[in-house]
Design a protein around this motif. Sequence first.
Motif, PDB file in Angstrom:
ATOM      1  N   ALA A 194     -19.487 -35.851  -7.442  1.00 27.08           N
ATOM      2  CA  ALA A 194     -20.339 -36.952  -7.911  1.00 27.08           C
ATOM      3  C   ALA A 194     -20.815 -36.660  -9.327  1.00 27.08           C
ATOM      4  N   VAL A 195     -20.754 -37.670 -10.183  1.00 25.64           N
ATOM      5  CA  VAL A 195     -21.255 -37.558 -11.547  1.00 25.64           C
ATOM      6  C   VAL A 195     -22.600 -38.265 -11.616  1.00 25.64           C
ATOM      7  N   THR A 196     -23.600 -37.570 -12.155  1.00 22.21           N
ATOM      8  CA  THR A 196     -24.957 -38.110 -12.207  1.00 22.21           C
ATOM      9  C   THR A 196     -25.575 -37.824 -13.572  1.00 22.21           C
ATOM     10  N   PHE A 197     -26.746 -38.418 -13.826  1.00 20.16           N
ATOM     11  CA  PHE A 197     -27.408 -38.266 -15.127  1.00 20.16           C
ATOM     12  C   PHE A 197     -28.912 -38.356 -14.938  1.00 20.16           C
ATOM     13  N   PRO A 198     -29.728 -37.480 -15.596  1.00 23.93           N
ATOM     14  CA  PRO A 198     -29.289 -36.306 -16.357  1.00 23.93           C
ATOM     15  C   PRO A 198     -28.884 -35.180 -15.397  1.00 23.93           C
ATOM     16  N   PRO A 243     -27.524 -35.129  -6.340  1.00 25.17           N
ATOM     17  CA  PRO A 243     -28.256 -36.103  -5.521  1.00 25.17           C
ATOM     18  C   PRO A 243     -27.455 -36.601  -4.324  1.00 25.17           C
ATOM     19  N   ARG A 244     -26.128 -36.515  -4.418  1.00 29.11           N
ATOM     20  CA  ARG A 244     -25.313 -37.060  -3.326  1.00 29.11           C
ATOM     21  C   ARG A 244     -25.267 -36.116  -2.134  1.00 29.11           C
ATOM     22  N   GLU A 256     -17.039 -43.265 -13.825  1.00 37.45           N
ATOM     23  CA  GLU A 256     -17.768 -42.084 -13.356  1.00 37.45           C
ATOM     24  C   GLU A 256     -19.176 -42.366 -12.861  1.00 37.45           C
ATOM     25  N   VAL A 257     -19.951 -43.111 -13.648  1.00 34.07           N
ATOM     26  CA  VAL A 257     -21.375 -43.260 -13.335  1.00 34.07           C
ATOM     27  C   VAL A 257     -21.940 -44.427 -14.136  1.00 34.07           C
ATOM     28  N   ARG A 258     -23.051 -44.966 -13.643  1.00 32.72           N
ATOM     29  CA  ARG A 258     -23.817 -45.935 -14.423  1.00 32.72           C
ATOM     30  C   ARG A 258     -25.122 -45.263 -14.824  1.00 32.72           C
ATOM     31  N   VAL A 259     -25.533 -45.442 -16.081  1.00 28.07           N
ATOM     32  CA  VAL A 259     -26.779 -44.828 -16.539  1.00 28.07           C
ATOM     33  C   VAL A 259     -27.746 -45.918 -17.022  1.00 28.07           C
ATOM     34  N   GLU A 260     -29.025 -45.657 -16.770  1.00 27.58           N
ATOM     35  CA  GLU A 260     -30.050 -46.573 -17.244  1.00 27.58           C
ATOM     36  C   GLU A 260     -30.372 -46.186 -18.680  1.00 27.58           C
TER      37      GLU A 260
END
Lengths: 381, 144
Positions: free
Chosen positions: B30-34, B40-41, B94-98
């Motif tokens: 899982a790709v996360t930010f930051p 988190p997954r 990969e991921v959505r970032v706010e």
Amino acid sequence: MEDVAVIGVGLHPFGRFGPKSAIDMAAEATRAACADAGVDWPDVQVAFGGSYTVDNPDAVIGRLGLTGIPFMDVYNGCATAATALQLAADAIRSGRYDVAVAVGMDKHDAGALTADPVDYGAPAWYGEMGYFLTTKFFGMKINRYMHDHGISHETLAKVAAKAFRNGALNPNAFRRKPVTEEAILGARMLNYPLTQYMFCAPDEGAAAAVLCRADIASRYTSTPVYLRAATLRTRRYGAHEVHSTWAAVEQDDAPTVYASRAAYEEAGIGPDDVDVIQLQDTDAGAEVIHMAENGFCADGDQERLVADGATEIGGPLPVNTDGGLIANGEPVGASGLRQVHELVLQLRGQAGERQVPGTPRVGYAQLYGAPGTAGVSILSR
Amino acid sequence: MTQVAFAPDVFTWPADEPQLIGAKCARCAAVTFPRGPSCPRCGTPDPERHLLARQGTLWTWTTQDFLPKEPYAGGETLETFRPYGVGLVQLGDEVRVEARLTEADPAKLDFGMEVELAIVPFRVDEDGTEVMTYAFAPAGEGIR
């Protein structure tokens, strides 16, 4: 497992009450619920108190009587009151207690709630940068939903106008003046597409319920309402949730969808059986989305349903008959028990000017809030 | 003028082609930010540092039309505050970032529009130091 009945409900009006404390409001709501149930406070064997602003809701027993009972304080974001209700029900289901109280109370300052994002598992800069706002999450969620499912700005205005109209019929509501759709659409934009009059406001108030074992409910009341399901769910990987710096590309359903499915299964009841509905309308868009997330319609059908008046008090899907959060505001710890209060009045036929016609039998309540928690309760006569 | 990043370890900067610093889980990918202390997954501790794509598409958006309360540290007053856009930007698959958007006009924002990372001034401190943050700008505007 024991079945559970709601035998009494009580509510302190929602609004702003000067120096009056949340504890005093909670004491009034609990006294009203006990009186409604025909229960004396010393008969209550266990209690659960929900609040965001009050550290120790159990201080309310200092107003009601120091009977020594176990009193558990709970906080679970906007789902706090649903959590208190579920814990009270579970205490009875376990067979350990016969009579329980769930009470919620809060006293918020005007304006959006604020907190330390670090306590939500987010970095400190998330707040410093101006991201730590529930309102912008709701703006982003409904904006995409409108794009995907053909929901118009006018529908958002109709939802808010209905809330104010229903609030005008509710003597306990915070906002009691009807507002036109034009005024709602023309109000100050807070987070596109949501204007000031499309949002609820944090305020003050308290609500309580008395629960007992279903088989002894007839000792107290001739009109018991049964709690058929009470469920809570948190977000899964893939749900786009409030207070998150990121979201997964792979999408999963919102926690409300899971809480709702579990509640229908627990109750043995489907959405078609529900006669009166309470949904978390933090904003008008949230009510629209939650209609579908709780199984009352397909995504996009809200445009036609709202235009046809389906969600009005006299419609086939009456939603937020007491004005919901938009007209009542949100004292976080009390909000879900306000929903239960309204459902119990509706199911007993005691809702006065806002009574849903045709003797409703099944009521449904949903809460949703930070950081991605949902609670659903189903009640029936 | 002195420029500093508002928070270290969130984006590579100064750099000609700055990137957001995310995380990739060694176990579930899982790709996360930051980059946080765990995935988190799946909860696996210490995900790997993973630089995110500079270009993306706008998945959803809103505007921030009122001055946020504390802990907001933008330093504006009610008089000086200017609305800003906020979006959820999809970076590759990969991921959505706010993120903040440099555009705050609803008429100029659209679902699926191409955007790219920009490092922009967040506030100017009393000593003249510019505090820089990340945002996404419509692709091709060349803001850095």
